[in-house]
Write an enzyme that holds these catalytic residues in place. Structure first.
Site, PDB file in Angstrom:
ATOM      1  N   ARG A   1       0.848  -1.188   0.000  1.00 38.32           N
ATOM      2  CA  ARG A   1       0.000   0.000   0.000  1.00 38.32           C
ATOM      3  C   ARG A   1       0.889   1.245   0.000  1.00 38.32           C
ATOM      4  NH1 ARG A   1      -3.587  -2.515  -1.663  1.00 38.32           N
ATOM      5  NH2 ARG A   1      -5.669  -2.840  -0.823  1.00 38.32           N
TER       6      ARG A   1
ATOM      7  N   ASP B   1       4.621   0.122  -6.922  1.00 40.77           N
ATOM      8  CA  ASP B   1       3.360  -0.135  -7.636  1.00 40.77           C
ATOM      9  C   ASP B   1       2.202   0.583  -6.957  1.00 40.77           C
ATOM     10  OD1 ASP B   1       1.796  -1.484  -9.675  1.00 40.77           O
ATOM     11  OD2 ASP B   1       0.989  -2.722  -8.055  1.00 40.77           O
TER      12      ASP B   1
ATOM     13  N   HIS C   1      -0.526   0.566  -9.629  1.00 37.38           N
ATOM     14  CA  HIS C   1      -1.246  -0.402  -8.789  1.00 37.38           C
ATOM     15  C   HIS C   1      -1.773  -1.538  -9.681  1.00 37.38           C
ATOM     16  CE1 HIS C   1      -3.512  -0.708  -4.711  1.00 37.38           C
ATOM     17  NE2 HIS C   1      -3.314  -1.916  -5.210  1.00 37.38           N
TER      18      HIS C   1
HETATM   19  C1  COI Z   1      -6.117  -5.483  -3.302  1.00 34.23           C
HETATM   20  O1  COI Z   1      -6.781  -6.450  -3.672  1.00 34.23           O
HETATM   21  O2  COI Z   1      -5.983  -5.228  -2.091  1.00 34.23           O
HETATM   22  C2  COI Z   1      -5.469  -4.613  -4.285  1.00 34.23           C
HETATM   23  O3  COI Z   1      -4.592  -3.892  -3.920  1.00 34.23           O
HETATM   24  C3  COI Z   1      -5.968  -4.581  -5.702  1.00 34.23           C
HETATM   25  C4  COI Z   1      -7.185  -3.739  -5.841  1.00 34.23           C
HETATM   26  C5  COI Z   1      -6.980  -2.306  -5.523  1.00 34.23           C
HETATM   27  C6  COI Z   1      -7.793  -3.881  -7.220  1.00 34.23           C
END
Ligand code: COI
Length: 330
Positions: free
Chosen positions: A234, A258, A295
């Site tokens: 994150r 990312d 991301h």
């Molecule tokens: C998650 O699944 O936690 C991700 O980071 C991907 C999502 C934001 C599509």
């Protein structure tokens, strides 16, 4: 049964169609991210399917409760966007998809590490300009690196195993919960040992109070000079300003990012004709030893399919039983 799914990409529409039929759920698609202005359209539905990029704050949860919706489903792994204290107060149950495809993110961590060590982004840039020189782009091999993996849940554990196949000098891993099966590939150590020993540090942690700004000046100072940082977790796990300073001074040798702490106005959008007003993002994009991607680590066919199918399965389970095998706040 009727659900509304927010932040639906075009590639997900046929999947919602297929899995909606499979679970006998009528799905209404909203392409926009869920927010305080469009939550009202969920009125009359039995459940809401959303993403980690959507707003799930007090106001949104209050509106959900006022519409008599008691079960909501994230099709993400990370649920740091949900105000759980408030959801619990309102009695709203939340489920997610804990393992839609750990390989998607883990393989991306491997890719990011190789790309940084081999300066792959710089070769691509040169060749696009018909500059075929290799001068200045001498690389490093994984066998000479000590790899550190911070967070060894589903994704981090796979990353450890993927790296083991590249025979690094050592793999060190930090996690509060130790898994015996990982000990044949890696040694569990403290965070201070990760900082002291590792040439590459890969972060696979959820965003919680303890991990917010884990990558900050105080901790960067403890790292080896020239360390490579991979953040596929994150954005807020990293204090971007501190990382930029360390990249400029050479303390950090390179970073593959990312995720970015202020990514929401940018990632997913075409900003080619736009001046990037965010100073830190502009600076990251200008640094040659930084790879920024939007991301995208999760984004594989396997993951996309599982995110949709399991989110609908979760919604169906909630509707039929009042509970769900993937409930987070049960
Ligand atoms: C998650 O699944 O936690 C991700 O980071 C991907 C999502 C934001 C599509």
């Amino acid at each position: 049964m009727r659900v509304v799914a927010y932040a639906v990409r075009d590639d997900e529409i046929p999947l919602f169609d297929k899995w909606g039929k499979h679970y006998n759920i009528e799905v209404t698609i909203a392409k926009e991210n869920l927010n305080e202005n469009n939550i009202q359209m969920a009125s009359g539905f039995d459940s809401i399917i959303f993403l980690a990029e959507d707003t799930m704050n007090k106001n949104v949860l209050d509106k959900i409760k006022s519409m008599n919706i008691n079960y909501i489903v994230s099709r993400s792994v990370g649920v740091d966007n949900v105000d759980f204290a408030h959801a619990n107060k309102l009695g709203i149950k939340v489920a997610n998809i804990p393992g839609y495809s750990p390989n998607s993110v883990s393989e991306y961590a491997l890719l990011s590490t190789l790309a940084l060590l081999r300066k792959y982004n710089l070769y691509i840039k040169r060749v696009q300009m018909q500059d075929f020189r290799i001068k200045g782009l001498i690389a490093k091999e994984i066998r000479n690196q000590v790899i550190g993996v911070v967070g060894a849940g589903r994704i981090g554990s796979l990353t450890v195993q993927h790296f083991a196949g590249f025979f690094p000098k050592k793999i060190f891993v930090f996690d509060n919960f130790q898994k015996d099966e990982l000990k044949k590939y890696a040694e569990y150590v403290s965070m201070d040992e990760i900082y002291k020993e590792c040439d590459v540090i890969i972060y696979h942690v959820p965003l919680i109070e303890e991990t917010k700004y884990l990558i900050c000046k105080k901790n960067i100072d403890k790292m080896k000079n020239g360390v490579f940082i991979i953040n596929v977790s994150r954005g807020k796990v990293m204090n971007t300003a501190d990382v930029i300073d360390a990249l400029k001074s050479g303390k950090i040798g390179g970073a593959a990012i990312d995720v970015y702490e202020n990514e929401l106005p940018y990632f997913r959008f075409d900003k080619r004709e736009t001046f990037i007003e965010d100073d830190m993002l502009r600076e990251l994009l200008s640094l040659p030893n930084v790879i920024v991607t939007p991301h995208a680590a999760f984004y594989t066919d396997e993951a996309a399919s599982n995110m949709v199918s399991v989110s609908l399965k979760n919604a169906r389970e909630f509707y039929d039983t009042g509970n769900c095998s993937n409930i987070i706040n049960g």
